[in-house]
Structures are given as structure tokens and as C-alpha cells.
Design a protein around this motif. Sequence first.
Motif, mmCIF file in Angstrom:
data_model
loop_
_atom_site.group_PDB
_atom_site.id
_atom_site.type_symbol
_atom_site.label_atom_id
_atom_site.label_comp_id
_atom_site.label_asym_id
_atom_site.label_seq_id
_atom_site.Cartn_x
_atom_site.Cartn_y
_atom_site.Cartn_z
ATOM 1 N N ALA B 10 0.843 -1.210 0.000
ATOM 2 C CA ALA B 10 0.000 0.000 0.000
ATOM 3 C C ALA B 10 0.875 1.256 0.000
ATOM 4 C CB ALA B 10 -0.922 -0.014 1.212
ATOM 5 N N GLY B 15 -3.450 3.206 -2.625
ATOM 6 C CA GLY B 15 -4.652 2.643 -1.999
ATOM 7 C C GLY B 15 -5.566 1.868 -2.922
ATOM 8 N N LEU B 45 -5.369 5.362 4.090
ATOM 9 C CA LEU B 45 -4.190 6.194 4.353
ATOM 10 C C LEU B 45 -3.335 6.334 3.082
ATOM 11 C CD1 LEU B 45 -3.124 7.578 6.927
ATOM 12 C CD2 LEU B 45 -1.585 5.615 7.234
ATOM 13 N N ALA B 46 -3.135 5.203 2.410
ATOM 14 C CA ALA B 46 -2.346 5.235 1.167
ATOM 15 C C ALA B 46 -3.076 6.037 0.090
ATOM 16 C CB ALA B 46 -2.083 3.814 0.678
ATOM 17 N N GLU B 48 -4.739 8.684 0.436
ATOM 18 C CA GLU B 48 -4.568 10.142 0.605
ATOM 19 C C GLU B 48 -3.423 10.661 -0.266
ATOM 20 O OE1 GLU B 48 -4.010 10.780 4.739
ATOM 21 O OE2 GLU B 48 -6.058 10.194 5.269
ATOM 22 N N VAL B 49 -2.363 9.879 -0.354
ATOM 23 C CA VAL B 49 -1.234 10.290 -1.204
ATOM 24 C C VAL B 49 -1.655 10.227 -2.676
ATOM 25 C CG1 VAL B 49 1.176 9.835 -1.841
ATOM 26 C CG2 VAL B 49 0.426 9.510 0.512
#
Lengths: 181, 138
Positions: B10, B15, B45-46, B48-49
Motif C-alpha cells: 500500500a 490505496g 491512508l495510502a 490520501e497520497v
Amino acid sequence: MRLGDSDDQLLARVAVGDPAATRAMVARKLPRLLSLAGRMLGDAAEAEDVAQEAFLRIWKQASRWRPGEARFDTWLHRVALNLCYDRLRRRRELAFADPPDRADDGPGPDRGLLAADTGRRVGAALQSLPDRQREAIVLCHYQELGNIEAAAVMGVSVEALESLLGRGRRALRVALADMKG
Amino acid sequence: MNAERFEALAEAFGGDVARWPADEREAAAVLMAARADWARSVLGLAGEVDTALYAYAPPQASVGLADRIAAAGPRPGRGRWMGFLWPAGLGAGLAAACAAGIFVGAHLSAAAVSAEPLEPVTMAVSDQDFDFDLDGEV
């Protein structure tokens, strides 16, 4: 333009001077080259220069291309990345000779998170990464190359590519942490 | 696949599991089914990048760029050697060809004169018969 033409088929038509094929090749590859060079260099004008130079290499290579020996898109990415690295190297030499004032890319009190501003900040964060981490992210995220192909373009193992991606994305998360929410 | 490997993938590939290496997706799906909440949190969380990266748009081609690039492409009937000669100066190439033609022509003429007297030559102009009167009108 025959939509079903593979890159190799299109290149064969380019080689004999078929103007429709030449235009089709430009339509197919120019956005990809601008995406790659634009994100590697963070400069639209330089990205256009790289794209033009890369196309000159394509026109020169067209009659010599041997289908099946290599994937054309992989070769083209390598060519464009080499052109980008030439420019990055020149920039470093210039910066070493005459260091510029560092721009403040961080958030300020009057910085809204409008889409264009967000894009600029992400661009600045991407440009601040080490070249190889940025290259890995550009190839995998933006150019959508698979891990094996991206690793081949970069000349590294799949494991090394994964490590570069992980480190690059972690650094981006830290740099852009204040944009959350 | 263990949790550590899932998190590493991830972190590296983002994501969206569809963009992970093909040979890892099936094992990832098994882990996602077994630990759905945890997996959702890791992927979120992944993601978001990923979202941030998508905000950085590529440059658009300036007006006329595609036309300029296409205009510099190969042209019909220009092989590798013509492609080499063209930018170097077609005029020079043509001048050399003319000079060679004159040289060969002069030598052939000299050879013809020295060999035998010329004979009358009849040349077919077309497949039609023409009648000429003395005034030169057809």
C-alpha cells in the motif's frame, strides 16, 4: 488513424512517411511525454522541449525499429527520461555555479487550498524528492507502468523500485501532511 | 501475505489494489476479506497520497506544438539517405547529381562521335498520326 494499430504497426507506417500515421503517433504519445517530462522537470516549457526532442528520436528510429525486440513505449520512456536527466544535470551545474534563493513552498497564512494551489504544492513536493524516487512515482502512478516495466525502464530490480516508491510516497505524505482534511 | 507485506505494498503502490503488482492481488484480497476494517484503514491512508498526486495536473501542449512535431516527421519517398541529405542541403545534392550527369553525358557523346556516323532517329511522339502542312499548323 487506425485506432487498432499497435505502436509497432504505427511506427512501420511512420517509417514510410505516412502523414496520417505520423499525426496519429503524435496524438498518441505527446500527452504521455508531456506528462512524464512535466512531472520530472516541473516546468512546462522544458517538458515541451523534451517532447520535441523525443519525437525527433522517434522519427529517426522509425525505419530501424525491429518489432518484437523491445516494447516501443518502454524505449520511449527511457529516451525521454534520459533527456530529462540531461536537463536536471544542467540545472544542478547552474545551481552550483549560482545558487538561487529557495522558494517557500510551505503553507502560509494566506494560502488557500484551492485546486490549483493544491496542484502547485504537490508539484513542489514531488520536485523536492530525490530524482530516482520521483522517477519511480511518475512511472508507476502517472504513466501507469506495471512494476516490472517501470523497473526495466529504470534499470533496477522490482524490489528496488518498490523501495523507491515507498520512500518517495512516505516523504510526500510528510510534506503534504497539513493538506489533510 | 502477512499484514506487513500488505502495508508495504500500500505504501509503494497506493490505496487502489487494482494498481498493485498482478501477482500480489489475489493474496491481498484474501487478507482484505479476513481483516476488512484494518485493510480499509491501511488503503485509506495510502489513498490520501494518491489523491494528492492526482491534483498535480500534467502540462497541456501549447498551441501548434503537435503540428510542429508532426511536420518534422518522415515524408513519403524519403529513405534514410534522403533524410540525411535533405537537411544538409538538397541543392548541393542536386548540383552534384547534375555535374555527374554532364560528365557522363559528355563522355558518352564523345564515344558516340568517335564510333560511327549518326543514323536518322525516328521518335514516336504519340499514338496519333499528325499531319503537318507547310505553315506548321497541325
